[in-house]
Every structure is written in structure tokens, then in C-alpha cells.
Design a protein around this motif. Structure first.
Motif, PDB file in Angstrom:
ATOM      1  N   UNK A  54       0.940  -1.223   0.132  1.00 61.39           N
ATOM      2  CA  UNK A  54      -0.243  -0.170  -0.072  1.00 61.39           C
ATOM      3  C   UNK A  54       0.930   1.296   0.051  1.00 61.39           C
ATOM      4  N   UNK A  55       0.426   2.261  -0.670  1.00 61.23           N
ATOM      5  CA  UNK A  55       1.066   3.515  -0.766  1.00 61.23           C
ATOM      6  C   UNK A  55       0.050   4.517  -0.072  1.00 61.23           C
ATOM      7  N   UNK A  56       0.336   5.317   0.827  1.00 63.00           N
ATOM      8  CA  UNK A  56      -0.693   6.296   1.670  1.00 63.00           C
ATOM      9  C   UNK A  56       0.006   7.640   1.534  1.00 63.00           C
ATOM     10  N   UNK A  57      -1.209   8.738   1.400  1.00 64.90           N
ATOM     11  CA  UNK A  57      -0.786  10.084   1.238  1.00 64.90           C
ATOM     12  C   UNK A  57      -1.297  10.505   2.828  1.00 64.90           C
ATOM     13  N   UNK A  58      -0.339  11.343   3.563  1.00 63.55           N
ATOM     14  CA  UNK A  58      -0.610  11.768   4.711  1.00 63.55           C
ATOM     15  C   UNK A  58      -0.977  13.459   4.628  1.00 63.55           C
ATOM     16  N   UNK A  59      -2.250  13.845   5.095  1.00 66.61           N
ATOM     17  CA  UNK A  59      -2.292  15.325   4.859  1.00 66.61           C
ATOM     18  C   UNK A  59      -2.947  15.875   6.145  1.00 66.61           C
ATOM     19  N   UNK A  60      -2.647  17.371   6.386  1.00 69.99           N
ATOM     20  CA  UNK A  60      -3.146  17.523   7.579  1.00 69.99           C
ATOM     21  C   UNK A  60      -3.873  19.057   7.021  1.00 69.99           C
ATOM     22  N   UNK A  61      -5.019  19.243   7.550  1.00 69.27           N
ATOM     23  CA  UNK A  61      -5.839  20.328   7.209  1.00 69.27           C
ATOM     24  C   UNK A  61      -6.651  21.039   8.641  1.00 69.27           C
ATOM     25  N   UNK A  62      -6.814  22.463   8.317  1.00 69.19           N
ATOM     26  CA  UNK A  62      -7.446  22.989   9.423  1.00 69.19           C
ATOM     27  C   UNK A  62      -8.942  23.382   8.995  1.00 69.19           C
ATOM     28  N   UNK A  63      -9.902  23.009   9.940  1.00 71.72           N
ATOM     29  CA  UNK A  63     -11.147  23.436   9.701  1.00 71.72           C
ATOM     30  C   UNK A  63     -11.794  23.979  10.948  1.00 71.72           C
ATOM     31  N   UNK A  64     -12.186  25.209  11.115  1.00 73.38           N
ATOM     32  CA  UNK A  64     -12.904  25.816  12.306  1.00 73.38           C
ATOM     33  C   UNK A  64     -11.972  25.849  13.454  1.00 73.38           C
ATOM     34  N   UNK A  65     -10.784  26.172  13.243  1.00 73.30           N
ATOM     35  CA  UNK A  65      -9.806  26.316  14.366  1.00 73.30           C
ATOM     36  C   UNK A  65      -9.404  24.911  14.978  1.00 73.30           C
ATOM     37  N   UNK A  66      -9.945  23.906  14.323  1.00 67.72           N
ATOM     38  CA  UNK A  66      -9.483  22.311  14.689  1.00 67.72           C
ATOM     39  C   UNK A  66      -8.507  21.826  13.608  1.00 67.72           C
ATOM     40  N   UNK A  67      -7.439  20.991  14.117  1.00 65.28           N
ATOM     41  CA  UNK A  67      -6.592  20.348  13.003  1.00 65.28           C
ATOM     42  C   UNK A  67      -6.857  18.784  12.818  1.00 65.28           C
ATOM     43  N   UNK A  68      -7.092  18.580  11.634  1.00 67.98           N
ATOM     44  CA  UNK A  68      -7.482  17.134  11.281  1.00 67.98           C
ATOM     45  C   UNK A  68      -6.342  16.323  10.460  1.00 67.98           C
ATOM     46  N   UNK A  69      -5.874  15.339  10.593  1.00 62.90           N
ATOM     47  CA  UNK A  69      -5.264  14.472   9.600  1.00 62.90           C
ATOM     48  C   UNK A  69      -6.127  13.543   8.876  1.00 62.90           C
ATOM     49  N   UNK A  70      -5.738  13.463   7.700  1.00 59.81           N
ATOM     50  CA  UNK A  70      -6.351  12.533   6.533  1.00 59.81           C
ATOM     51  C   UNK A  70      -5.378  11.700   6.192  1.00 59.81           C
ATOM     52  N   UNK A  71      -5.728  10.416   5.817  1.00 56.79           N
ATOM     53  CA  UNK A  71      -4.914   9.306   5.364  1.00 56.79           C
ATOM     54  C   UNK A  71      -5.654   8.805   3.983  1.00 56.79           C
ATOM     55  N   UNK A  72      -4.851   8.781   2.869  1.00 52.83           N
ATOM     56  CA  UNK A  72      -5.694   8.519   1.773  1.00 52.83           C
ATOM     57  C   UNK A  72      -4.808   7.298   1.138  1.00 52.83           C
ATOM     58  N   UNK A  73      -5.417   6.272   0.808  1.00 52.62           N
ATOM     59  CA  UNK A  73      -4.690   5.182   0.129  1.00 52.62           C
ATOM     60  C   UNK A  73      -4.640   5.486  -1.516  1.00 52.62           C
ATOM     61  N   UNK A  74      -3.721   5.736  -1.858  1.00 55.51           N
ATOM     62  CA  UNK A  74      -3.248   5.986  -3.387  1.00 55.51           C
ATOM     63  C   UNK A  74      -3.243   4.869  -4.140  1.00 55.51           C
ATOM     64  N   UNK A  75      -2.506   3.767  -3.740  1.00 57.85           N
ATOM     65  CA  UNK A  75      -2.567   2.207  -4.189  1.00 57.85           C
ATOM     66  C   UNK A  75      -2.751   1.256  -3.296  1.00 57.85           C
TER      67      UNK A  75
END
Length: 93
Positions: free
Chosen positions: A66-87
Motif C-alpha cells: 500500500x501507498x498512503x498520502x498523509x495530509x493535515x488540514x485546519x477547519x474551524x480552528x481544529x486540525x485534522x489528519x487525513x490518510x488516503x490510500x493511493x495504491x
């Protein structure tokens, strides 16, 4: 991004979500839990699979590359991490 060998813990059912990148305005998504190899106390990751790949079915215990992409985003003052499987590919062991 690097390829990792992991074990499938569980996979949810695929469902439709809105997508601005898709011509139809929708894409398919499913959630999957993956665990690093080595034992029951190894790190686990809850990730999303999008598009046609979300239709693939994996069983608990399947070994996958598996290959995964790790991203972080801010929404309404909160920070969230997203993990997306790319392959993801099931390995024969």
C-alpha cells in the motif's frame, strides 16, 4: 511516499460521496484499517480509499502492498489528519 507491506484489519462498505473532481459530481469511497507487520501491537492506520479502487474487497488478515498520502488540514480552528490510500495491491503469501 513509500510503499509499505501491511495487514488488513477491516474494511467498510463502499458508498457514494460528492466530488468536485469527478465529471458526475460523485465518487466512491470506503474506509479501511491497516496494521503494520510484526504483531498485534504494531501501529494501525484508518484510511480512505477513493474511486474505482474503493470497489476492491479485502478480507481481515490479507497482506497488501500500500501507498498512503498523509495530509493535515485546519477547519474551524481544529486540525485534522487525513490518510488516503493511493495504491493498494493484495499480495500472495
Amino acid at each position: 511516499m513509500e510503499t509499505r507491506i501491511m495487514r488488513v484489519v477491516q474494511q467498510g462498505e463502499a458508498f457514494a460521496v460528492q466530488s468536485q473532481k469527478s465529471e458526475s459530481g460523485q465518487t466512491t469511497k470506503c474506509n479501511i484499517v491497516l496494521q503494520e507487520m510484526g504483531g498485534k501491537y504494531e501501529d494501525q492506520y484508518a484510511a480512505a480509499i477513493l474511486g474505482n479502487t474503493a470497489q476492491l474487497r479485502f478480507s481481515p488478515g490479507d497482506v497488501v502492498a500500500v501507498r498512503m498520502r498523509f495530509t493535515v488540514r485546519e477547519y474551524n480552528g481544529q486540525v485534522y489528519q487525513d490518510i488516503l490510500v493511493t495504491d493498494i495491491f493484495k499480495l500472495r503469501v
